[in-house]
Design a protein around this motif. Structure first.
Motif, PDB file in Angstrom:
ATOM      1  N   LYS A 264      84.801  68.494  78.089  1.00  0.00           N
ATOM      2  CA  LYS A 264      84.088  68.687  79.346  1.00  0.00           C
ATOM      3  C   LYS A 264      82.888  67.747  79.393  1.00  0.00           C
ATOM      4  CE  LYS A 264      85.255  73.624  79.226  1.00  0.00           C
ATOM      5  NZ  LYS A 264      84.693  74.996  79.105  1.00  0.00           N
ATOM      6  N   TYR A 265      82.597  67.234  80.575  1.00  0.00           N
ATOM      7  CA  TYR A 265      81.450  66.344  80.747  1.00  0.00           C
ATOM      8  C   TYR A 265      81.070  66.333  82.215  1.00  0.00           C
ATOM      9  CZ  TYR A 265      84.553  62.844  82.840  1.00  0.00           C
ATOM     10  OH  TYR A 265      85.426  62.180  83.662  1.00  0.00           O
ATOM     11  N   LEU A 266      80.023  65.620  82.580  1.00  0.00           N
ATOM     12  CA  LEU A 266      79.661  65.410  83.983  1.00  0.00           C
ATOM     13  C   LEU A 266      80.133  64.043  84.407  1.00  0.00           C
ATOM     14  CD1 LEU A 266      75.982  66.771  84.124  1.00  0.00           C
ATOM     15  CD2 LEU A 266      78.115  67.993  84.643  1.00  0.00           C
ATOM     16  N   ASP A 267      80.814  63.965  85.554  1.00  0.00           N
ATOM     17  CA  ASP A 267      81.295  62.671  86.020  1.00  0.00           C
ATOM     18  C   ASP A 267      80.168  61.892  86.690  1.00  0.00           C
ATOM     19  OD1 ASP A 267      80.958  63.683  88.608  1.00  0.00           O
ATOM     20  OD2 ASP A 267      83.106  64.080  88.887  1.00  0.00           O
ATOM     21  N   GLY A 268      80.489  60.746  87.248  1.00  0.00           N
ATOM     22  CA  GLY A 268      79.475  59.867  87.811  1.00  0.00           C
ATOM     23  C   GLY A 268      78.695  60.462  88.966  1.00  0.00           C
ATOM     24  N   SER A 269      79.244  61.502  89.601  1.00  0.00           N
ATOM     25  CA  SER A 269      78.544  62.158  90.708  1.00  0.00           C
ATOM     26  C   SER A 269      77.706  63.331  90.234  1.00  0.00           C
ATOM     27  CB  SER A 269      79.561  62.648  91.753  1.00  0.00           C
ATOM     28  OG  SER A 269      80.337  63.718  91.229  1.00  0.00           O
ATOM     29  N   GLY A 270      77.783  63.613  88.918  1.00  0.00           N
ATOM     30  CA  GLY A 270      77.038  64.732  88.365  1.00  0.00           C
ATOM     31  C   GLY A 270      77.796  66.039  88.409  1.00  0.00           C
ATOM     32  N   SER A 271      79.077  66.000  88.785  1.00  0.00           N
ATOM     33  CA  SER A 271      79.898  67.207  88.861  1.00  0.00           C
ATOM     34  C   SER A 271      80.617  67.457  87.541  1.00  0.00           C
ATOM     35  CB  SER A 271      80.937  67.074  89.984  1.00  0.00           C
ATOM     36  OG  SER A 271      80.311  66.873  91.236  1.00  0.00           O
ATOM     37  N   ALA A 272      80.816  68.739  87.213  1.00  0.00           N
ATOM     38  CA  ALA A 272      81.534  69.095  85.994  1.00  0.00           C
ATOM     39  C   ALA A 272      82.969  68.586  86.086  1.00  0.00           C
ATOM     40  CB  ALA A 272      81.517  70.609  85.806  1.00  0.00           C
ATOM     41  N   ALA A 273      83.432  67.987  84.994  1.00  0.00           N
ATOM     42  CA  ALA A 273      84.781  67.424  84.955  1.00  0.00           C
ATOM     43  C   ALA A 273      85.300  67.538  83.534  1.00  0.00           C
ATOM     44  CB  ALA A 273      84.759  65.964  85.409  1.00  0.00           C
ATOM     45  N   SER A 274      86.548  67.187  83.350  1.00  0.00           N
ATOM     46  CA  SER A 274      87.123  67.193  82.003  1.00  0.00           C
ATOM     47  C   SER A 274      88.174  66.111  81.912  1.00  0.00           C
ATOM     48  CB  SER A 274      87.738  68.561  81.673  1.00  0.00           C
ATOM     49  OG  SER A 274      88.841  68.827  82.520  1.00  0.00           O
ATOM     50  N   VAL A 275      88.413  65.638  80.696  1.00  0.00           N
ATOM     51  CA  VAL A 275      89.486  64.693  80.436  1.00  0.00           C
ATOM     52  C   VAL A 275      90.342  65.265  79.313  1.00  0.00           C
ATOM     53  CG1 VAL A 275      88.333  62.593  81.214  1.00  0.00           C
ATOM     54  CG2 VAL A 275      87.951  63.403  78.885  1.00  0.00           C
ATOM     55  N   SER A 276      91.615  64.880  79.324  1.00  0.00           N
ATOM     56  CA  SER A 276      92.546  65.418  78.349  1.00  0.00           C
ATOM     57  C   SER A 276      93.490  64.333  77.872  1.00  0.00           C
ATOM     58  CB  SER A 276      93.355  66.560  78.979  1.00  0.00           C
ATOM     59  OG  SER A 276      94.400  66.973  78.117  1.00  0.00           O
ATOM     60  N   CYS A 277      93.950  64.467  76.650  1.00  0.00           N
ATOM     61  CA  CYS A 277      94.944  63.548  76.111  1.00  0.00           C
ATOM     62  C   CYS A 277      96.368  64.027  76.387  1.00  0.00           C
ATOM     63  CB  CYS A 277      94.755  63.387  74.599  1.00  0.00           C
ATOM     64  SG  CYS A 277      93.308  62.395  74.169  1.00  0.00           S
ATOM     65  N   SER A 278      96.525  65.232  76.928  1.00  0.00           N
ATOM     66  CA  SER A 278      97.860  65.796  77.092  1.00  0.00           C
ATOM     67  C   SER A 278      98.719  64.993  78.060  1.00  0.00           C
ATOM     68  CB  SER A 278      97.768  67.248  77.571  1.00  0.00           C
ATOM     69  OG  SER A 278      97.097  67.325  78.814  1.00  0.00           O
ATOM     70  N   ASP A 279      98.103  64.428  79.092  1.00  0.00           N
ATOM     71  CA  ASP A 279      98.867  63.664  80.070  1.00  0.00           C
ATOM     72  C   ASP A 279      98.699  62.161  79.912  1.00  0.00           C
ATOM     73  OD1 ASP A 279      99.822  65.985  81.345  1.00  0.00           O
ATOM     74  OD2 ASP A 279      97.967  66.147  82.485  1.00  0.00           O
ATOM     75  N   THR A 280      97.502  61.719  79.564  1.00  0.00           N
ATOM     76  CA  THR A 280      97.216  60.289  79.540  1.00  0.00           C
ATOM     77  C   THR A 280      97.132  59.727  78.134  1.00  0.00           C
ATOM     78  OG1 THR A 280      94.832  60.709  79.597  1.00  0.00           O
ATOM     79  CG2 THR A 280      95.930  60.452  81.697  1.00  0.00           C
ATOM     80  N   TYR A 281      97.341  60.586  77.151  1.00  0.00           N
ATOM     81  CA  TYR A 281      97.113  60.151  75.777  1.00  0.00           C
ATOM     82  C   TYR A 281      98.046  59.027  75.346  1.00  0.00           C
ATOM     83  CZ  TYR A 281      96.911  60.254  70.691  1.00  0.00           C
ATOM     84  OH  TYR A 281      96.792  59.910  69.381  1.00  0.00           O
ATOM     85  N   SER A 282      97.441  57.952  74.886  1.00  0.00           N
ATOM     86  CA  SER A 282      98.155  56.849  74.247  1.00  0.00           C
ATOM     87  C   SER A 282      97.282  56.464  73.076  1.00  0.00           C
ATOM     88  CB  SER A 282      98.313  55.660  75.204  1.00  0.00           C
ATOM     89  OG  SER A 282      98.829  54.546  74.516  1.00  0.00           O
ATOM     90  N   SER A 283      97.791  56.626  71.872  1.00  0.00           N
ATOM     91  CA  SER A 283      96.969  56.479  70.680  1.00  0.00           C
ATOM     92  C   SER A 283      96.134  55.216  70.716  1.00  0.00           C
ATOM     93  CB  SER A 283      97.835  56.468  69.424  1.00  0.00           C
ATOM     94  OG  SER A 283      97.065  56.159  68.290  1.00  0.00           O
TER      95      SER A 283
END
Length: 293
Positions: A264-283
């Motif tokens: 979890k992190y804040l995106d460029g607009s300051g809104s709560a967001a998250s990133v995951s490796c489950s869909d975009t993960y490429s080692s």
């Protein structure tokens, strides 16, 4: 992104492929955690978790153009080195024939000028349609930003993924060099702030920081808090402050010390967001042949 003060020469395609992410990524920070770190950096830089290889625009700071994967600056050597490596693949007959000399002059003199580069964006966009050109961008990113950031993390003794990611983000935004406003300078300034033992209760792996010949023990959390204070002093614009707030949020809202699959992190607009490796993960270790995200 500021340029790295490191200077590198790429005379042939073989020299470029030797910089592949597979052979140079830090063993202490690779795979999914590194992937997540780059996704966050990309989002804070361009609003998208993916590398924007074709990006090209005038710098808001008036330092020429920002182009490619992590907004490489024409005011430093990165852009020219990518073009020179591309020349090795194309026998110097490519989209950059009209701007190559100006890029070289800017790189040689760290010149923050856009004069003579009016055709750069069109050339960069066309070149970015070539996978080989984008691999060169990956290589420069890895050699000049990812690897130096993780070397600093190793020197300090950082173990938590969120803090190693913070080092990468700082290198991208401020440069990976040793001057006072770059990552190396900020690490040096932070170490000078450690003037007493600051080990948290129950901390089994405190950092050992030497300041003025004296070694002090400090918890990783306390060192990072001091580092964020130091970085805030060098925040040149609102965008840099967004990065700081995003990492404060990430530190407070992710319990695991090592990122397993998402963060979890804040995106460029300051809104709560998250990133995951489950869909975009490429080692990260194979990113040279299959781009990172």
């Amino acid at each position: 992104m500021k340029f790295s003060i490191a200077s590198h020469s790429f005379a042939a395609a073989a020299a470029v492929t030797a910089l592949a992410l597979a052979s140079s990524a830090s063993a202490a920070f690779s795979g999914c955690p590194a992937n997540l770190a780059v996704q966050i950096a990309n989002n804070l830089q361009s609003g998208d978790v993916h590398f924007d290889y074709a990006s090209c625009h005038l710098s808001k700071a008036g330092t020429g153009y920002e182009v490619g994967a992590v907004n490489f600056l024409t005011a430093g050597p990165d852009v020219y080195h990518i073009v020179k490596a591309y020349d090795a693949l194309t026998n110097s007959d490519n989209e950059f024939n009209g701007v190559r000399d100006v890029l070289k002059a800017n790189a040689d003199n760290y010149r923050p000028s856009a004069v003579g580069l009016e055709g750069l964006c069109d050339a960069w966009s066309k070149a970015a349609a070539n996978d080989s050109f984008n691999k060169l961008q990956n290589s420069i990113f890895t050699k000049n930003y990812f690897n130096p950031s993780q070397q600093y993390a190793d020197r300090v003794g950082l173990q938590q993924s969120v803090n190693r990611a913070l080092m990468l983000d700082t290198a991208i935004v401020h440069g990976s060099g040793s001057s006072v406003s770059m990552l190396g300078g900020m690490v040096r300034q932070t170490n000078k702030l450690v003037t007493q033992d600051m080990v948290a209760t129950g901390d089994t792996s405190p950092l050992s920081i030497t300041n003025n010949g004296v070694a002090y023990k400090v918890s990783e959390a306390n060192w990072v808090e001091l580092f964020l204070q130091t970085r805030a002093q060098h925040a040149e614009n609102g965008e840099s402050n967004v990065h700081i707030q995003s990492y404060k949020y990430a530190i407070a809202n992710n319990i695991a010390s090592s990122w397993e699959d998402s963060v979890k992190y804040l995106d460029g607009s300051g809104s709560a967001a998250s990133v995951s490796c489950s869909d975009t993960y490429s080692s990260y270790a194979t990113a040279a042949s299959g781009f990172l995200v």
